[in-house]
Design an enzyme around this catalytic site. Structure first.
Site, PDB file in Angstrom:
ATOM      1  CE  LYS A  23      26.820  42.466  39.593  1.00  0.00           C
ATOM      2  NZ  LYS A  23      28.153  43.042  39.587  1.00  0.00           N
ATOM      3  CB  SER A  24      29.054  39.828  33.787  1.00  0.00           C
ATOM      4  OG  SER A  24      29.926  39.748  34.838  1.00  0.00           O
ATOM      5  NE  ARG A  28      32.794  41.337  30.368  1.00  0.00           N
ATOM      6  CZ  ARG A  28      32.859  41.269  31.697  1.00  0.00           C
ATOM      7  NH1 ARG A  28      31.795  41.609  32.425  1.00  0.00           N
ATOM      8  NH2 ARG A  28      33.964  40.894  32.315  1.00  0.00           N
ATOM      9  N   GLY A  97      32.702  47.537  41.073  1.00  0.00           N
ATOM     10  CA  GLY A  97      34.101  47.315  40.692  1.00  0.00           C
ATOM     11  C   GLY A  97      34.233  47.208  39.183  1.00  0.00           C
ATOM     12  CB  SER A 171      41.035  40.283  37.983  1.00  0.00           C
ATOM     13  OG  SER A 171      40.100  41.316  37.760  1.00  0.00           O
ATOM     14  CG  ASP A 319      30.821  37.285  41.339  1.00  0.00           C
ATOM     15  OD1 ASP A 319      31.736  37.674  42.090  1.00  0.00           O
ATOM     16  OD2 ASP A 319      30.599  37.800  40.227  1.00  0.00           O
ATOM     17  CE  LYS A 346      35.812  39.193  43.626  1.00  0.00           C
ATOM     18  NZ  LYS A 346      35.997  39.726  42.278  1.00  0.00           N
ATOM     19  NE  ARG A 350      31.001  39.158  47.892  1.00  0.00           N
ATOM     20  CZ  ARG A 350      30.693  39.350  46.617  1.00  0.00           C
ATOM     21  NH1 ARG A 350      31.189  38.558  45.689  1.00  0.00           N
ATOM     22  NH2 ARG A 350      29.874  40.322  46.267  1.00  0.00           N
ATOM     23  NE  ARG A 392      27.770  38.409  43.194  1.00  0.00           N
ATOM     24  CZ  ARG A 392      26.872  38.554  42.204  1.00  0.00           C
ATOM     25  NH1 ARG A 392      25.684  37.997  42.302  1.00  0.00           N
ATOM     26  NH2 ARG A 392      27.164  39.275  41.141  1.00  0.00           N
TER      27      ARG A 392
HETATM   28  C1  S3P Z   1      33.306  40.532  37.044  1.00  0.00           C
HETATM   29  C2  S3P Z   1      34.442  39.872  37.385  1.00  0.00           C
HETATM   30  C3  S3P Z   1      34.703  39.367  38.739  1.00  0.00           C
HETATM   31  C4  S3P Z   1      33.438  39.305  39.574  1.00  0.00           C
HETATM   32  C5  S3P Z   1      32.613  40.545  39.443  1.00  0.00           C
HETATM   33  C6  S3P Z   1      32.207  40.770  37.994  1.00  0.00           C
HETATM   34  C7  S3P Z   1      33.157  40.992  35.653  1.00  0.00           C
HETATM   35  O1  S3P Z   1      35.629  40.235  39.358  1.00  0.00           O
HETATM   36  O2  S3P Z   1      33.736  39.065  40.914  1.00  0.00           O
HETATM   37  O3  S3P Z   1      31.449  40.448  40.225  1.00  0.00           O
HETATM   38  O4  S3P Z   1      32.029  41.329  35.248  1.00  0.00           O
HETATM   39  O5  S3P Z   1      34.163  41.028  34.946  1.00  0.00           O
HETATM   40  P1  S3P Z   1      37.220  39.952  39.175  1.00  0.00           P
HETATM   41  O6  S3P Z   1      37.389  39.711  37.733  1.00  0.00           O
HETATM   42  O7  S3P Z   1      37.948  41.174  39.602  1.00  0.00           O
HETATM   43  O8  S3P Z   1      37.490  38.759  40.034  1.00  0.00           O
END
Ligand code: S3P
Length: 441
Positions: A23-24, A28, A97, A171, A319, A346, A350, A392
């Site tokens: 997902k991350s 991007r 987020g 973060s 996560d 989150k 959590r 999650r």
């Molecule tokens: C993420 C960063 C994390 C993570 C989120 C995905 C990302 O958040 O918890 O699920 O893809 O950069 P934070 O960077 O705000 O902790």
């Protein structure tokens, strides 16, 4: 709203499964495609709900997006940084987020007004952490509740002032929002990280040719005049693999091969933690693409012992803490997780959700302001657990139900699609037939 009824799994987990896509990295790759001139082809895109929200946001900026879900492929055509246009309507990041924070950074460089909102959960998540640094970069930006929450408005001018920002929280979302904004900088910008967090954005921006340099947590970006489109082949998501690993580690006689998992060291804190707990796993076929490690994980049933998770490790397994807590409840001894206060902001709180859920299964767990203390090993009894609409949390307690002694109902599991749409299908493929999903009346 649907609930999952989970009966204890009496078999062993055996076999091979392809890890669901990351997902991350998908977020991007999509955003970088929108910022690049030409055609970006993304293989191994995650068609989870969060990433679909990202695709709909970049479409609203005038970017062409073609999706091929059956092939796990997305093709993006864009005119690049200078061609992104002011959206005609409010953009909805839904539960994501990552989408809203990345979009805040990107909208800072687009001439015109962008308004960003999200679902009920996202509208309660902290936004000052992106608003304040972007304002220092000369961006007109604000949010509801005295800049605390979405909706956000951003009035971009087509460029941002060069900035130097020290992150207050480690973060990756905030870091990435600032890295994206810095692409429109009138000069070089720097971001300082107090602790390492996932560095996918840095790797991918470097891969597409952005002059970006990292030295002991100081990241310097020089704005490129243009970015030329590239192609990405994305690995699987270790954050999703973690649920399958938990099952294999805790069900006697199990052994599982999870293929093509992303193994970037800033994402593998969970693996290092399992090693300390006596978790038996091996990485096979390790390789690297666009600066990102990947490989197959072979994992087996293990007799686990407790561990301590320290504050500096938290960003590297942020996560995975919900499922780690479930694993810890099965391990011998007391596991202490500290410095994890970020978990309170989150998709749900959590720490509260995990403590509440584990307590209702009979686990002796203490909720601390910044963490959890879990006393194991514990036989999970039956009960009803709330997911709080958090993907999650829902998947962690479905796993707990499979590891338990009695039936468990997990309320509100529609959210599983947010990160792992094939979760129930994958359980079925591995022979787990003891989960039924039904409409809650
Ligand atoms: C993420 C960063 C994390 C993570 C989120 C995905 C990302 O958040 O918890 O699920 O893809 O950069 P934070 O960077 O705000 O902790």
């Amino acid at each position: 709203m649907r609930r999952a009824l989970v009966s204890p799994f009496r078999g062993t987990l055996q076999g091979t499964i392809l890890c669901p896509r990351d997902k991350s990295l998908s977020h991007r790759a999509a955003f970088i495609g929108a910022l690049s001139e030409g055609e970006t082809s993304i293989n191994g895109f995650s068609f989870c709900r969060d990433c679909l929200a990202t695709l709909s946001c970049i479409r609203a900026l005038g970017v062409e997006v073609h999706t091929f879900p059956e092939e796990g492929k997305v093709v993006i055509r864009s005119g690049g940084l200078s061609a992104l246009r002011e959206p005609e309507d409010v953009l909805n990041a839904e539960n994501s987020g990552t989408t809203i924070r990345f979009m805040a950074g990107i909208a800072s460089g687009i001439r015109g007004l962008t308004v960003l909102t999200g679902d009920e959960s996202l509208r309660r998540r902290p936004m000052r952490r992106v608003i304040e640094p972007l304002r220092k970069a000369g961006v007109e930006i604000g949010g509801r509740g005295g800049d605390r929450f979405p909706p956000l408005f951003i009035r971009g001018k087509g460029s941002v002032l060069p900035f130097h920002h020290v992150l207050e929280v480690p973060s990756a979302q905030v870091k990435s929002a600032l890295l994206f904004a810095a692409l429109w900088g009138e000069g070089k910008s720097t971001i300082v990280e107090p602790l390492p967090s996932r560095n996918h954005t840095e790797n991918m921006l470097r891969y597409v040719g952005v002059p970006l340099h990292e030295d002991h947590g100081v990241i310097t970006v020089e704005p490129p005049r243009r970015i030329s489109a590239s192609s990405f082949d994305l690995p699987g998501d270790i954050s999703s693999a973690a649920f399958l690993m938990a099952l294999a580690l805790c069900i006697p006689g199990s052994s599982l091969l999870i293929q093509d998992v992303g193994l970037n060291p800033t994402r593998t804190g969970f693996l290092r933690c399992l090693e300390r707990m006596g978790g038996r796993y091996r990485v096979l076929e390790r390789r690297k693409t666009f600066g990102e490690d990947r490989g197959d994980i072979f994992v087996e049933y293990s007799e686990l012992v407790a561990t301590s998770v320290e504050p500096e490790e938290i960003p590297l397994l942020i996560d995975e803490i919900p499922i780690l807590a479930v694993i810890a409840a099965k391990a011998r001894g007391t596991t202490v997780i500290s410095g994890a206060q970020e978990l309170r902001v989150k998709e749900s709180d959590r720490l509260f959700a995990i403590a509440r859920g584990l307590q209702s299964l009979g686990v002796n767990v203490e909720e601390k302001e910044d963490g959890l203390v879990i006393h194991g090993p514990c036989a999970f009894r039956g009960g009803t657990v709330q997911s709080f609409g958090d993907h999650r949390i829902a998947m962690s307690f479905i796993v707990a139900g499979l590891l338990g002694e009695e039936g468990v109902a997990v309320e509100d599991v529609d959210c599983v699609d947010v990160s792992y749409p094939s979760f129930f299908t994958d359980l079925g493929k591995l022979g787990v037939q003891s989960v039924t999903v039904e409409e809650a009346c």
